[in-house]
Design a protein around this motif. Structure first.
Motif, short mmCIF file in Angstrom:
data_model
loop_
_atom_site.label_atom_id
_atom_site.label_comp_id
_atom_site.label_asym_id
_atom_site.label_seq_id
_atom_site.Cartn_x
_atom_site.Cartn_y
_atom_site.Cartn_z
N GLY A 1 44.90 47.68 35.77
CA GLY A 1 43.65 48.17 35.24
C GLY A 1 43.08 47.21 34.20
O GLY A 1 43.83 46.50 33.53
N VAL A 2 41.77 47.19 34.08
CA VAL A 2 41.10 46.35 33.09
C VAL A 2 41.26 47.00 31.72
O VAL A 2 41.05 48.20 31.56
CB VAL A 2 39.62 46.15 33.43
CG1 VAL A 2 38.93 45.31 32.37
CG2 VAL A 2 39.48 45.51 34.80
N VAL B 1 35.10 39.37 29.18
CA VAL B 1 33.88 39.17 29.97
C VAL B 1 33.69 40.31 30.97
O VAL B 1 32.57 40.81 31.15
CB VAL B 1 33.92 37.82 30.70
CG1 VAL B 1 32.77 37.68 31.68
CG2 VAL B 1 33.89 36.68 29.70
N ASP B 2 34.75 40.73 31.61
CA ASP B 2 34.65 41.82 32.58
C ASP B 2 34.19 43.11 31.90
O ASP B 2 33.37 43.85 32.45
CB ASP B 2 36.00 42.03 33.25
CG ASP B 2 35.94 43.07 34.35
OD1 ASP B 2 35.38 42.75 35.43
OD2 ASP B 2 36.42 44.19 34.15
N SER B 3 34.69 43.37 30.69
CA SER B 3 34.29 44.57 29.96
C SER B 3 32.82 44.51 29.57
O SER B 3 32.08 45.48 29.72
CB SER B 3 35.16 44.74 28.71
OG SER B 3 36.51 44.90 29.05
N VAL B 4 32.38 43.34 29.07
CA VAL B 4 30.98 43.18 28.68
C VAL B 4 30.06 43.31 29.89
O VAL B 4 29.02 43.97 29.84
CB VAL B 4 30.76 41.83 27.97
CG1 VAL B 4 29.27 41.57 27.75
CG2 VAL B 4 31.51 41.81 26.65
N ALA B 5 30.44 42.67 30.99
CA ALA B 5 29.63 42.73 32.19
C ALA B 5 29.51 44.15 32.71
O ALA B 5 28.45 44.58 33.18
CB ALA B 5 30.24 41.83 33.27
N GLY C 1 35.96 35.18 39.17
CA GLY C 1 36.98 36.21 39.16
C GLY C 1 36.42 37.59 38.86
O GLY C 1 36.82 38.58 39.48
N VAL C 2 35.49 37.67 37.91
CA VAL C 2 34.85 38.95 37.60
C VAL C 2 34.03 39.44 38.77
O VAL C 2 34.03 40.63 39.11
CB VAL C 2 33.97 38.80 36.34
CG1 VAL C 2 33.11 40.05 36.13
CG2 VAL C 2 34.83 38.53 35.12
#
Length: 239
Positions: free
Chosen positions: A44-45, A161-165, A230-231
């Motif tokens: 999980g992220v 970055v994945d969380s912000v995106a 990757g994101v």
């Protein structure tokens, strides 16, 4: 052997150091483009200090220990290239980065993160006066000691970055609110540049000072592109 016929190993080392991308760049690219998203799909992220991330936590803890072990040594085969990095301006960001990764590793394993912060700073203070007398090991071994830290740092940046995106829904802004998209991208670029300088560039200077500003800009752009890839593919498959 006559001096003129003796192999010039230093010239070969300089030519390798002048390559635009080195082994660390390719390893880090594969990690943030492929393996980190795969780990996020399994565990999980999560944020850098979230618990219950044993795989990521273990890697980050190993990375921090490897970076400290590299700081606690010097080059045996390139003594002329040794520099007292702990007494230079890069020492602050470097020590802060190692402490951050170590604390994140402890948190991922469900342990209190605070001890890592204190131990890293105390270790740096103890090592600083003795940099010229530390154990000497080959430069290649020291590069290997730093490699897990680079991967751990890249993984932390990928998750940020994945969380912000996800929070800003960057993809939904295309064509809808271009000014929000532009602001988001500018923030990501600035933040990623600071992160890269602190957690990728500075640790790689522990072993040897190499790469021109143009080369490092290319390495940074390559890293950001791999993080974005990757994101993106993780979002496409819906995990």
């Amino acid at each position: 052997m006559p001096e003129l016929l003796r192999p010039d190993r230093s010239q070969g080392q300089r030519s390798l150091a002048s390559l635009p991308f080195r082994a660390e760049d390719w390893l880090l690219a594969g990690f943030v483009a492929l393996l980190t998203p795969a780990l996020a799909a399994v565990e999980g992220v999560a944020g850098p200090f979230d618990a219950d991330r044993p795989l990521q936590g273990l890697l980050r803890l190993i990375g921090a220990c490897g970076a400290m072990a590299c700081l606690a040594s010097r080059n045996s085969d390139r003594p002329a290239e040794d520099h007292p990095i702990l007494t230079e301006a890069t020492a602050g960001p470097l020590i802060g980065g190692i402490a951050l990764v170590g604390a994140s590793g402890l948190a991922g394993l469900g342990l209190p993160p605070e001890p890592a912060l204190g131990l890293v700073f105390i270790g740096a203070l103890v090592l600083s006066p003795f940099e010229g007398h530390l154990p000497a090991i080959p430069a290649a071994v020291r590069r290997n000691l730093v490699a897990p830290f680079l991967l751990a740092a890249g993984g932390i940046f990928w998750s940020l970055v994945d969380s912000v995106a996800g929070e800003t829904r960057v993809g939904d802004q295309v064509g809808g609110a271009p000014e929000i998209l532009a602001l988001t991208l500018v923030i990501l670029v600035v933040a990623s540049a600071i992160f890269y300088a602190m957690l990728i560039y500075a640790p790689r200077q522990i072993v040897e000072r190499e790469g021109s500003p143009v080369q490092w800009m290319g390495r940074y752009a390559f890293f950001v592109a791999c993080v974005a890839f990757g994101v993106s593919w993780l979002a496409v498959v819906g995990l």
